[in-house]
Scaffold this motif. Structure first.
Motif, PDB file in Angstrom:
ATOM      1  N   GLY A  77      43.208  73.468  61.241  1.00  0.00           N
ATOM      2  CA  GLY A  77      43.589  73.354  62.706  1.00  0.00           C
ATOM      3  C   GLY A  77      43.777  73.787  63.664  1.00  0.00           C
ATOM      4  O   GLY A  77      42.957  74.121  64.700  1.00  0.00           O
ATOM      5  N   LYS A  78      43.736  75.431  63.265  1.00  0.00           N
ATOM      6  CA  LYS A  78      44.119  76.784  64.126  1.00  0.00           C
ATOM      7  C   LYS A  78      43.222  77.346  64.006  1.00  0.00           C
ATOM      8  O   LYS A  78      42.371  77.617  65.254  1.00  0.00           O
ATOM      9  CB  LYS A  78      45.988  77.084  63.587  1.00  0.00           C
ATOM     10  CG  LYS A  78      46.266  77.515  65.004  1.00  0.00           C
ATOM     11  CD  LYS A  78      47.552  78.275  64.293  1.00  0.00           C
ATOM     12  CE  LYS A  78      47.611  79.446  65.042  1.00  0.00           C
ATOM     13  NZ  LYS A  78      48.643  80.079  64.621  1.00  0.00           N
ATOM     14  N   SER A  79      42.251  77.473  63.052  1.00  0.00           N
ATOM     15  CA  SER A  79      40.855  78.394  63.335  1.00  0.00           C
ATOM     16  C   SER A  79      40.581  78.169  61.953  1.00  0.00           C
ATOM     17  O   SER A  79      40.409  77.131  60.528  1.00  0.00           O
ATOM     18  CB  SER A  79      41.083  79.279  62.459  1.00  0.00           C
ATOM     19  OG  SER A  79      42.032  80.269  61.893  1.00  0.00           O
ATOM     20  N   ALA A  80      39.292  78.368  62.167  1.00  0.00           N
ATOM     21  CA  ALA A  80      38.170  78.038  60.858  1.00  0.00           C
ATOM     22  C   ALA A  80      38.222  79.284  59.595  1.00  0.00           C
ATOM     23  O   ALA A  80      38.957  80.148  60.117  1.00  0.00           O
ATOM     24  CB  ALA A  80      36.749  78.815  61.408  1.00  0.00           C
ATOM     25  N   ALA A  81      37.886  78.712  58.609  1.00  0.00           N
ATOM     26  CA  ALA A  81      38.052  79.369  57.841  1.00  0.00           C
ATOM     27  C   ALA A  81      37.933  81.242  57.520  1.00  0.00           C
ATOM     28  O   ALA A  81      38.848  82.132  57.015  1.00  0.00           O
ATOM     29  CB  ALA A  81      37.335  79.085  56.066  1.00  0.00           C
ATOM     30  N   ALA A  82      36.405  81.194  57.781  1.00  0.00           N
ATOM     31  CA  ALA A  82      35.969  82.371  58.139  1.00  0.00           C
ATOM     32  C   ALA A  82      36.665  84.032  59.389  1.00  0.00           C
ATOM     33  O   ALA A  82      36.629  84.288  59.059  1.00  0.00           O
ATOM     34  CB  ALA A  82      34.366  82.446  58.525  1.00  0.00           C
ATOM     35  N   THR A  83      37.453  82.471  60.187  1.00  0.00           N
ATOM     36  CA  THR A  83      38.039  83.743  60.977  1.00  0.00           C
ATOM     37  C   THR A  83      39.386  83.792  60.642  1.00  0.00           C
ATOM     38  O   THR A  83      39.692  84.987  60.518  1.00  0.00           O
ATOM     39  CB  THR A  83      38.472  82.282  62.633  1.00  0.00           C
ATOM     40  OG1 THR A  83      37.715  82.247  62.986  1.00  0.00           O
ATOM     41  CG2 THR A  83      38.762  83.271  63.179  1.00  0.00           C
ATOM     42  N   TRP A  84      39.978  82.820  59.569  1.00  0.00           N
ATOM     43  CA  TRP A  84      41.459  83.419  58.742  1.00  0.00           C
ATOM     44  C   TRP A  84      40.986  84.790  58.046  1.00  0.00           C
ATOM     45  O   TRP A  84      41.978  84.860  57.733  1.00  0.00           O
ATOM     46  CB  TRP A  84      41.726  82.336  57.876  1.00  0.00           C
ATOM     47  CG  TRP A  84      42.782  81.808  57.812  1.00  0.00           C
ATOM     48  CD1 TRP A  84      44.265  82.210  58.243  1.00  0.00           C
ATOM     49  CD2 TRP A  84      43.390  82.234  56.158  1.00  0.00           C
ATOM     50  NE1 TRP A  84      45.359  82.289  57.391  1.00  0.00           N
ATOM     51  CE2 TRP A  84      44.859  82.490  55.536  1.00  0.00           C
ATOM     52  CE3 TRP A  84      42.653  81.553  55.354  1.00  0.00           C
ATOM     53  CZ2 TRP A  84      45.361  82.475  54.629  1.00  0.00           C
ATOM     54  CZ3 TRP A  84      43.209  81.868  53.948  1.00  0.00           C
ATOM     55  CH2 TRP A  84      44.438  82.253  53.435  1.00  0.00           C
ATOM     56  N   ILE A  85      39.988  83.926  57.183  1.00  0.00           N
ATOM     57  CA  ILE A  85      39.908  85.335  56.174  1.00  0.00           C
ATOM     58  C   ILE A  85      39.794  86.203  56.861  1.00  0.00           C
ATOM     59  O   ILE A  85      40.266  87.872  56.485  1.00  0.00           O
ATOM     60  CB  ILE A  85      39.067  84.311  55.460  1.00  0.00           C
ATOM     61  CG1 ILE A  85      39.613  83.839  54.145  1.00  0.00           C
ATOM     62  CG2 ILE A  85      38.663  86.631  54.569  1.00  0.00           C
ATOM     63  CD1 ILE A  85      38.676  83.011  53.440  1.00  0.00           C
ATOM     64  N   PHE A  86      39.001  86.540  57.873  1.00  0.00           N
ATOM     65  CA  PHE A  86      38.314  87.816  59.046  1.00  0.00           C
ATOM     66  C   PHE A  86      40.309  88.974  59.010  1.00  0.00           C
ATOM     67  O   PHE A  86      40.054  89.406  59.254  1.00  0.00           O
ATOM     68  CB  PHE A  86      38.137  87.267  60.215  1.00  0.00           C
ATOM     69  CG  PHE A  86      38.155  88.346  60.794  1.00  0.00           C
ATOM     70  CD1 PHE A  86      37.899  90.133  60.978  1.00  0.00           C
ATOM     71  CD2 PHE A  86      38.399  88.090  62.282  1.00  0.00           C
ATOM     72  CE1 PHE A  86      38.248  90.180  62.233  1.00  0.00           C
ATOM     73  CE2 PHE A  86      38.787  89.130  62.978  1.00  0.00           C
ATOM     74  CZ  PHE A  86      38.090  90.375  63.006  1.00  0.00           C
ATOM     75  N   THR A  87      40.679  87.483  59.900  1.00  0.00           N
ATOM     76  CA  THR A  87      42.204  87.963  60.714  1.00  0.00           C
ATOM     77  C   THR A  87      42.539  89.177  59.194  1.00  0.00           C
ATOM     78  O   THR A  87      43.856  89.678  59.154  1.00  0.00           O
ATOM     79  CB  THR A  87      43.237  87.206  61.190  1.00  0.00           C
ATOM     80  OG1 THR A  87      43.213  86.105  59.745  1.00  0.00           O
ATOM     81  CG2 THR A  87      42.448  86.227  62.135  1.00  0.00           C
ATOM     82  N   ILE A  88      42.676  88.016  58.130  1.00  0.00           N
ATOM     83  CA  ILE A  88      43.384  89.144  56.989  1.00  0.00           C
ATOM     84  C   ILE A  88      43.281  90.114  56.547  1.00  0.00           C
ATOM     85  O   ILE A  88      43.275  91.141  56.715  1.00  0.00           O
ATOM     86  CB  ILE A  88      43.518  88.129  55.403  1.00  0.00           C
ATOM     87  CG1 ILE A  88      44.226  86.786  55.744  1.00  0.00           C
ATOM     88  CG2 ILE A  88      43.986  88.807  54.489  1.00  0.00           C
ATOM     89  CD1 ILE A  88      44.503  85.533  54.643  1.00  0.00           C
ATOM     90  N   ALA A  89      41.385  90.614  55.927  1.00  0.00           N
ATOM     91  CA  ALA A  89      40.640  91.412  56.014  1.00  0.00           C
ATOM     92  C   ALA A  89      41.157  92.616  57.435  1.00  0.00           C
ATOM     93  O   ALA A  89      41.861  94.406  57.025  1.00  0.00           O
ATOM     94  CB  ALA A  89      39.149  91.480  56.257  1.00  0.00           C
TER      95      ALA A  89
END
Lengths: 216, 282
Positions: free
Chosen positions: B168-180
């Motif tokens: 609900g907070k962010s799109a999967a791609a956004t979340w994965i981007f923040t991890i990277a």
């Protein structure tokens, strides 16, 4: 309380795309945990980067990349096995939850009620410093200047310097070669999260000794 | 919720910009056919062949992008494709598709990784995101081996942190981007500490505190001076040269005619002593 001093847009975007130094990004994170509007801006910029990532043209990976990564999934974690895990301690209420992954080292006392606690591992030859600073009510910190820039986020209490008053959640960037002499409010302690690009230049005997024994 | 809405509103703006590159196509091109056709032309000049190949490359790369862009910018036309997934307009707007799968599917895959430690789900995530991360990182200026390494490390972190993902907070791609991104920032420090999910405090920051009291500047000066006075003359000399005159250790060693190691050990002992003294003297 809503912070009144915010990071400049270039600091927020630098944080969003991961171009800040480690310590700088920690200080920005501290501000974001207190400031909804900056947090929303950062979330938007992150979402844009997510879009860029999602629409990137796939590059070919090295042969066997997936197999190698799958093999690592079941590996036990290699780090910290040799070391006794530290006893969990309760983080004080003023330490933002978003800073859940930082390592706060033991405090170094500089006098009554005045301490700094370095953050992160000590690294040989590194010039940047990131630390918590706690100063008692009404104290005046040694006058100092910066060779590099300093980012600061107030976690608790408030202080005043030549440029203004900063209280919990406020973010300040001191440019290189600015000289300042912060004074803590009389009615309570002040705790700040600070990162400096280069060691401070302390003026006066007290500052020099403080620096020598605290490594800031 | 407010910020989430803002984010989803931002998306079409971004995508408009990328549409300028002309990747949008209503019908998917068939790269192989196009290629053979331009090859069959035979007589075409080298320039024309080159142009043909470029167009094919662009379409190959753009196939997914065009597909996704179409879905976002043309809400009504694509509605039928999305009805199966969601009936609310809001949810539709917040479910753009990435690659050939709808966003919900990436969320489900991450959920399966989190809950079932599902390696097949992880492989699907890896095969989709790792090659894109590699491109993204190359674009950001990392070299090939580093981009590859970070792409793999990021997916490994996805495996470890999957339970922290909040769809609900962010799109999967956004979340994965923040991890990277966080890995990139961490890697700028020489030592990367594994994220433990809890602050590591070497001591309790609220507890045993010294009796509170203001230390007047004069008083502090006095304490520091007396602490300095308590050092041995040799220690005082190196402390003064190093801390107050900023002389490099080598120069102190030369000036005093003592070995470098001695200078260093004197400084270390002096600093220890000062620390002890200043803690006691207050």
């Amino acid at each position: 309380m809503i912070p009144t001093h915010h990071p400049a847009p270039d600091v927020l975007s630098g944080h969003s795309i991961g171009e800040l130094a480690w310590g700088e990004s920690i200080v920005v994170r501290a501000h974001l945990s207190a400031c909804r509007s900056c947090a929303a801006n950062v979330a938007r910029m992150e979402a844009l980067q997510g879009q860029v990532l999602a629409s990137a043209r796939p590059s070919e990976l090295e042969h066997g990349a997936l197999a190698r990564t799958l093999a690592r999934l079941t590996e036990p974690p290699t780090q910290d096995l040799s070391r006794e895990p530290p006893a969990p301690r309760r983080a004080p209420a003023w330490l933002p939850e978003d800073l859940a992954d930082v390592h706060v080292r033991p405090r170094r006392w500089l006098g009554a009620g005045l301490w700094i606690a370095p953050i992160g591992e000590r690294r040989r030859g590194a010039r940047d410093r990131t630390y918590l600073l706690r100063a008692p009510a009404g104290s005046v910190l040694p006058s100092h200047s910066h060779d590099g820039s300093e980012l600061l986020c107030v976690l608790r209490g408030a202080f005043l310097d030549e440029r203004g008053r900063y209280s919990a959640g406020d973010f300040v960037r001191f440019r290189p070669n600015t000289n300042h002499r912060p004074k803590v409010d009389a009615d309570g302690e002040c705790i700040c999260l600070i990162t400096t690009e280069a060691p401070l230049r302390m003026f006066g005997l007290v500052g020099r000794v403080a620096q020598a024994i605290t490594d800031i | 919720m407010g910020s989430h809405r803002l984010r989803s509103r931002e998306r079409p703006v971004r995508l408009e910009a990328s549409s300028n590159e002309g990747w949008s196509r209503s019908a998917r091109p068939r790269p192989q056919v196009q290629l053979s056709r331009s090859a069959r032309r035979g007589q075409a000049g080298a320039k024309e062949v080159e142009r043909g190949c470029l167009a094919v490359r662009r379409r190959m790369g753009g196939e997914r992008d065009g597909d996704r862009r179409g879905r976002l910018s043309d809400d009504c036309a694509m509605g039928d494709r999305r009805d199966a997934r969601s009936s609310s307009l809001d949810a539709r707007q917040e479910s753009p598709t990435f690659g050939s799968r709808p966003a919900d599917e990436w969320n489900d895959l991450i959920k399966r990784v989190a809950e079932n430690r599902d390696q097949a789900a992880f492989s699907a995530l890896f095969l989709h995101f790792a090659p894109r991360l590699k491109s993204y990182l190359l674009q950001r200026g990392l070299d090939g081996p580093r981009s590859e390494e970070f792409a793999q490390e990021t997916l490994l972190a996805v495996w470890m942190k999957a339970s922290l993902f909040e769809p609900g907070k962010s799109a999967a791609a956004t979340w994965i981007f923040t991890i990277a991104r966080n890995l990139l920032v961490d890697a700028r420090r020489k030592d990367i500490r594994a994220h433990k999910g809890a602050a590591v405090l070497d001591e309790d920051l609220d507890a045993p505190e010294q009796p509170d009291g203001r230390l007047e500047a004069g008083e502090r000066d006095h304490h520091v001076s007396s602490a300095m006075g308590a050092l041995s003359p040799e220690q005082r000399q190196v402390v003064s040269m190093s801390y107050f005159h900023d002389l490099p250790h080598a120069q102190i060693s030369e000036t005093l005619g003592v070995p470098l190691g001695t200078v260093k050990s004197r400084l270390r002992l002096a600093a220890q002593r000062l620390r002890t003294l200043l803690r006691v003297v207050r």
